[in-house]
Design a protein around this motif. Sequence first.
Motif, PDB file in Angstrom:
ATOM      1  N   LYS A  38      10.648  -0.551   9.786  1.00 19.07           N
ATOM      2  CA  LYS A  38       9.744   0.418   9.147  1.00 19.07           C
ATOM      3  C   LYS A  38       8.284  -0.018   9.296  1.00 19.07           C
ATOM      4  O   LYS A  38       7.427   0.776   9.672  1.00 19.07           O
ATOM      5  CB  LYS A  38      10.123   0.568   7.672  1.00 19.07           C
TER       6      LYS A  38
ATOM      7  N   HIS B 119       4.384   1.447  11.187  1.00 20.77           N
ATOM      8  CA  HIS B 119       3.359   1.860  10.231  1.00 20.77           C
ATOM      9  C   HIS B 119       1.985   1.938  10.901  1.00 20.77           C
ATOM     10  O   HIS B 119       1.627   1.061  11.687  1.00 20.77           O
ATOM     11  CB  HIS B 119       3.306   0.870   9.063  1.00 20.77           C
TER      12      HIS B 119
ATOM     13  N   ASP C 254      -0.814  -0.401   2.273  1.00 25.35           N
ATOM     14  CA  ASP C 254       0.097   0.744   2.216  1.00 25.35           C
ATOM     15  C   ASP C 254       1.487   0.388   2.730  1.00 25.35           C
ATOM     16  O   ASP C 254       2.494   0.816   2.164  1.00 25.35           O
ATOM     17  CB  ASP C 254      -0.467   1.919   3.010  1.00 25.35           C
TER      18      ASP C 254
ATOM     19  N   TYR D 121       3.151  -2.081  -0.039  1.00 22.72           N
ATOM     20  CA  TYR D 121       3.405  -1.576  -1.385  1.00 22.72           C
ATOM     21  C   TYR D 121       3.963  -0.162  -1.443  1.00 22.72           C
ATOM     22  O   TYR D 121       3.852   0.508  -2.471  1.00 22.72           O
ATOM     23  CB  TYR D 121       2.142  -1.695  -2.232  1.00 22.72           C
ATOM     24  N   THR D 122       4.582   0.299  -0.354  1.00 22.86           N
ATOM     25  CA  THR D 122       5.275   1.583  -0.370  1.00 22.86           C
ATOM     26  C   THR D 122       6.608   1.445   0.345  1.00 22.86           C
ATOM     27  O   THR D 122       6.846   0.471   1.064  1.00 22.86           O
ATOM     28  CB  THR D 122       4.447   2.701   0.323  1.00 22.86           C
ATOM     29  N   GLY D 123       7.455   2.422   0.162  1.00 27.71           N
ATOM     30  CA  GLY D 123       8.699   2.517   0.909  1.00 27.71           C
ATOM     31  C   GLY D 123       9.659   1.372   0.720  1.00 27.71           C
ATOM     32  O   GLY D 123       9.755   0.763  -0.351  1.00 27.71           O
TER      33      GLY D 123
ATOM     34  N   HIS E 113       9.692  -1.649   1.854  1.00 30.95           N
ATOM     35  CA  HIS E 113       9.133  -2.965   1.516  1.00 30.95           C
ATOM     36  C   HIS E 113       8.841  -3.054   0.027  1.00 30.95           C
ATOM     37  O   HIS E 113       9.065  -4.088  -0.599  1.00 30.95           O
ATOM     38  CB  HIS E 113       7.886  -3.287   2.346  1.00 30.95           C
ATOM     39  N   ARG E 114       8.339  -1.983  -0.553  1.00 33.47           N
ATOM     40  CA  ARG E 114       8.088  -1.972  -2.001  1.00 33.47           C
ATOM     41  C   ARG E 114       9.394  -2.171  -2.757  1.00 33.47           C
ATOM     42  O   ARG E 114       9.451  -2.894  -3.747  1.00 33.47           O
ATOM     43  CB  ARG E 114       7.411  -0.663  -2.421  1.00 33.47           C
ATOM     44  N   GLU E 115      10.459  -1.511  -2.301  1.00 32.68           N
ATOM     45  CA  GLU E 115      11.770  -1.688  -2.926  1.00 32.68           C
ATOM     46  C   GLU E 115      12.194  -3.151  -2.866  1.00 32.68           C
ATOM     47  O   GLU E 115      12.730  -3.691  -3.833  1.00 32.68           O
ATOM     48  CB  GLU E 115      12.802  -0.804  -2.236  1.00 32.68           C
TER      49      GLU E 115
ATOM     50  N   ASN F 147      10.247  -5.275  -5.355  1.00 31.79           N
ATOM     51  CA  ASN F 147      10.758  -5.120  -6.716  1.00 31.79           C
ATOM     52  C   ASN F 147      11.946  -6.040  -6.989  1.00 31.79           C
ATOM     53  O   ASN F 147      12.241  -6.328  -8.146  1.00 31.79           O
ATOM     54  CB  ASN F 147      11.153  -3.665  -6.978  1.00 31.79           C
TER      55      ASN F 147
ATOM     56  N   ASP G 188      -4.739  -0.370  -8.277  1.00 30.31           N
ATOM     57  CA  ASP G 188      -3.308  -0.550  -8.493  1.00 30.31           C
ATOM     58  C   ASP G 188      -3.037  -2.010  -8.774  1.00 30.31           C
ATOM     59  O   ASP G 188      -3.519  -2.879  -8.078  1.00 30.31           O
ATOM     60  CB  ASP G 188      -2.517  -0.131  -7.247  1.00 30.31           C
TER      61      ASP G 188
ATOM     62  N   ALA H   3      -0.602  -3.943  -8.133  1.00 29.63           N
ATOM     63  CA  ALA H   3       0.546  -4.435  -7.368  1.00 29.63           C
ATOM     64  C   ALA H   3       0.490  -5.950  -7.343  1.00 29.63           C
ATOM     65  O   ALA H   3      -0.539  -6.524  -7.062  1.00 29.63           O
ATOM     66  CB  ALA H   3       0.517  -3.868  -5.959  1.00 29.63           C
TER      67      ALA H   3
END
Length: 185
Positions: free
Chosen positions: A36, A40, A100, A103-105, A107-109, A112, A182, A184
């Motif tokens: 992913k 990007h 971006d 901290y999205t998609g 990779h963000r998951e 977490n 943010d 993050a």
Amino acid sequence: MPRLALYTFGVLKAPLADPVPLTREFYDLGGAVYRKISRHPGYLAHAEAADADRGSHFEADWGAWGEFAVPTWYDKGRTVETTALAATLSLWTDLRPAFDAVYTGVHREALNRRYDWFERTGHPGHVFWWVSDDVIPTWREGVSRLEHLHDHGSVPHAFTFHHSFAPDGTPTRTKGIGPKGDQAQ
């Protein structure tokens, strides 16, 4: 035009070769994250071993990215059976696309869930620095910058998303990133 180098490092709770479900889950998710992120906008390249099947990170041929290196605080194994780390070295066009992507998609998951997989070491997990457009950063340089960040905090030589610098060394703010943006982690 300068490019942004990003080095990340984390100490895993178990060796990568450990067949426990959490280790397998981390390893499997890592492949999806790389696929992913490599698509990007703003992503340019990342260190890949030319002979990934040869052995551990330490034995692999990383080409122009140099010999694999780790921070001084890494005190786990260095063989295929004992290596318990995750490290990346990549190039980006700028801070915003890197932020971006991280901290999205997918990779963000993964972020977490990071404390399911990684030890809390008290050391920074990432560092940025600017390189000229003809430079490929090395693993040793990434380690040096991460250790510098740990010892001295964010400076133009080694910085984070939240305390970043422009290529000329002046402090910079990107909308949504930083102490008032943010949060993050």
